[in-house]
Design a protein around this motif. Structure first.
Motif, short mmCIF file in Angstrom:
data_model
loop_
_atom_site.label_atom_id
_atom_site.label_comp_id
_atom_site.label_asym_id
_atom_site.label_seq_id
_atom_site.Cartn_x
_atom_site.Cartn_y
_atom_site.Cartn_z
N THR A 96 -2.33 15.44 -4.28
CA THR A 96 -2.55 14.53 -3.16
C THR A 96 -2.57 13.08 -3.62
OG1 THR A 96 -3.82 16.24 -1.98
CG2 THR A 96 -4.11 13.95 -1.26
N ALA A 150 0.83 11.84 -4.83
CA ALA A 150 1.75 11.53 -3.74
C ALA A 150 1.35 10.24 -3.03
CB ALA A 150 1.77 12.69 -2.74
N ARG A 189 2.31 7.51 -5.42
CA ARG A 189 3.69 7.58 -5.92
C ARG A 189 3.74 7.58 -7.45
NH1 ARG A 189 7.09 2.97 -3.76
NH2 ARG A 189 8.81 4.37 -4.33
N TYR A 228 5.96 6.82 4.23
CA TYR A 228 5.03 7.94 4.11
C TYR A 228 3.61 7.46 3.91
CZ TYR A 228 9.61 9.88 3.13
OH TYR A 228 10.93 10.19 3.21
N LEU A 235 1.73 13.79 4.87
CA LEU A 235 1.85 14.44 3.57
C LEU A 235 1.39 15.88 3.68
CD1 LEU A 235 2.11 14.57 0.43
CD2 LEU A 235 -0.22 13.62 0.33
N VAL A 290 0.56 19.21 1.27
CA VAL A 290 0.31 19.69 -0.09
C VAL A 290 0.17 21.20 -0.03
CG1 VAL A 290 -1.23 19.59 -2.09
CG2 VAL A 290 -0.85 17.53 -0.69
N ALA A 307 6.40 13.88 3.60
CA ALA A 307 6.28 13.95 2.14
C ALA A 307 5.68 15.30 1.80
CB ALA A 307 5.40 12.82 1.62
N ALA A 312 4.10 17.67 -1.55
CA ALA A 312 3.68 17.86 -2.94
C ALA A 312 3.29 19.32 -3.08
CB ALA A 312 2.51 16.95 -3.29
N ASN A 329 10.22 11.65 -1.83
CA ASN A 329 9.16 12.17 -0.96
C ASN A 329 8.78 13.60 -1.35
OD1 ASN A 329 11.61 13.26 -0.13
ND2 ASN A 329 11.04 13.35 2.04
N ILE A 369 7.13 16.09 -4.69
CA ILE A 369 6.53 16.28 -6.01
C ILE A 369 6.47 17.78 -6.27
CG2 ILE A 369 4.47 16.02 -7.44
CD1 ILE A 369 3.79 13.51 -5.93
#
Length: 414
Positions: A155, A158, A161, A189, A277, A279, A301, A303, A323, A325
């Motif tokens: 988290t 992201a 970045r 994002y 985002l 995750v 985005a 992650a 965007n 991970i």
């Protein structure tokens, strides 16, 4: 800053060999000497334990030995079954480490009082075990902290970045944002600090509970979605309940756990606000196809520490995006997690040896393997007010455990 390359032989600490002065190891089989009336624990691995869980085996052996158990350790090669092993008639506890436990194996284990595993493989016969009054426990509580911290790391990475900036510096690219600018977020994002962000955690299992706790510590506005958790679970764990319809209002969605009844469906994914985002630690907790579609469209985005297949295709357009991970499923794969999982298994075996049930939050409910409905009380592993409940067989005749070294309180104390 100068980076000094470290030789591989120096960069990896040597593994300490197990101290087994009373053990006899031959052709992958190990038998630990113990008192004649000690509980007999059969540990069965698939030959890959040292590669997948390099520190678990020794810790488990130490814990069981400390509790006075007689250990029989077998490596189950392909094509072999547990019922084909010798000496199983006296086994009172079975630990399955990557091997398969089949229902037909139970006939060769007449004294079995508890089964423990690390990856849920034994869930397929949970009902057969329950029919014999044999509790099934698994060690996932041991790596809950490791996974929860990974969710927070993904988290934060992201939001700030970090992979993008690291790559830019490592590849000696020109940094796009001058140092004098007080801004480094992505304009499309969610970014910046975790504080005051609206976070929805999917799953009130131990991992989800710890994730919510950590997000609260960062000052985020946290709520949890879990239809299988009761109102009391939310109160005891100190988190707010959210319904699936409220998920689209979140800035950040952290998928800690998934089940047939607990999945963020496609229509909710499509309703997430642009720039949100997501995750993921458990791919079953969200519609991955819908998530991919929105990530590829630069609308969300993502992650993730999991992927929908074991090996990502290098040509997959989802890879290498600003965007996105990725980490390769390492959330629970730490040395600390290895040791903690082993402790969870040995604790529960010792509890049953002392004539008390396993910890209720480590038990696998029989219904979990066949129906969507799951037992409640997910967060009990993180709540000091939870109490043990339910029955359990003793590993010793008549439930006597006086021959065991130490007390139950000492064994299960942290």
């Amino acid at each position: 800053m100068t980076c000094i390359p470290v030789p591989r032989s120096l960069g990896t600490p040597p593994m300490r060999q197990p101290a087994r002065p009373e053990a006899i190891e031959r052709f992958g089989h190990m038998h630990q000497a113990a008192a004649p009336d000690s509980p007999v624990v059969l540990v069965v691995d698939d030959g890959n334990l040292r590669a997948r869980w390099p520190f678990l085996g020794e810790r488990l052996r130490e814990g069981l030995t400390r509790h006075g158990c007689a250990i029989k350790w077998e490596t189950l090669r392909p094509g072999r079954t547990i019922r084909q092993l010798s000496g199983t008639a006296s086994v009172t506890a079975l630990v399955v480490l990557g091997a398969e436990l089949e229902e037909a194996d139970l006939a060769a284990l007449p004294e079995l009082a508890i089964v423990a595993d690390i990856d849920g493989r034994s869930m397929a016969i949970a009902q057969a075990l329950a029919a014999r009054g044999i509790p099934l426990v698994e060690g996932s509580r041991g790596h809950a902290h490791s996974k929860a911290e990974m969710a927070i790391m993904l988290t934060l990475a992201a939001l700030r970045r970090l992979p993008t900036w690291h790559t830019a510096m490592a590849m000696r690219y020109t940094v796009a944002v001058p140092v004098r600018w007080q801004f480094s977020d992505h304009l499309l994002y969610v970014g910046g600090t975790l504080r005051d962000k609206r976070v929805v955690v999917v799953g009130l299992d131990p991992v989800g509970t710890y994730v919510a706790e950590l997000c609260n510590a960062f000052g985020a506005k946290v709520s949890v979605v879990d239809p299988d958790a009761e109102h009391t679970d939310y109160l005891v764990c100190g988190v707010d309940r959210a319904e699936m319809e409220q998920v689209p209002a979140a800035d950040i969605v952290i998928v800690a756990y998934g089940s047939p009844r607990l999945q963020v469906p496609a229509h909710v994914v499509h309703d997430l606000a642009p720039g949100a985002l997501v995750v993921t630690l458990d791919s079953t907790g969200i519609d991955i196809a819908a998530l991919r579609e929105r990530v590829l469209s630069n609308e969300l985005a993502w992650a993730t520490d999991v992927y929908e297949s074991d090996h990502a295709d290098p040509a997959d357009p989802i890879l290498g995006r600003d965007n996105m991970i990725h980490t390769p499923g390492i959330a629970g794969k730490t040395r600390d997690a290895n040791l903690a999982v082993a402790d969870v298994l040995s604790e529960n075996i010792f509890r049953v040896a002392c004539g008390v049930p396993p910890w209720p939050w480590d038990r696998v409910p029989p219904a979990r393997s066949t129906t969507p409905q799951q037992a409640t009380g997910h967060c009990a592993s993180n709540c000091s007010t939870a109490t043990s409940a339910g029955g359990g067989r003793s590993l010793t005749a008549g439930g006597e455990s006086g021959h065991l070294r130490g007390s139950a309180d000492e064994a299960i104390g942290r």
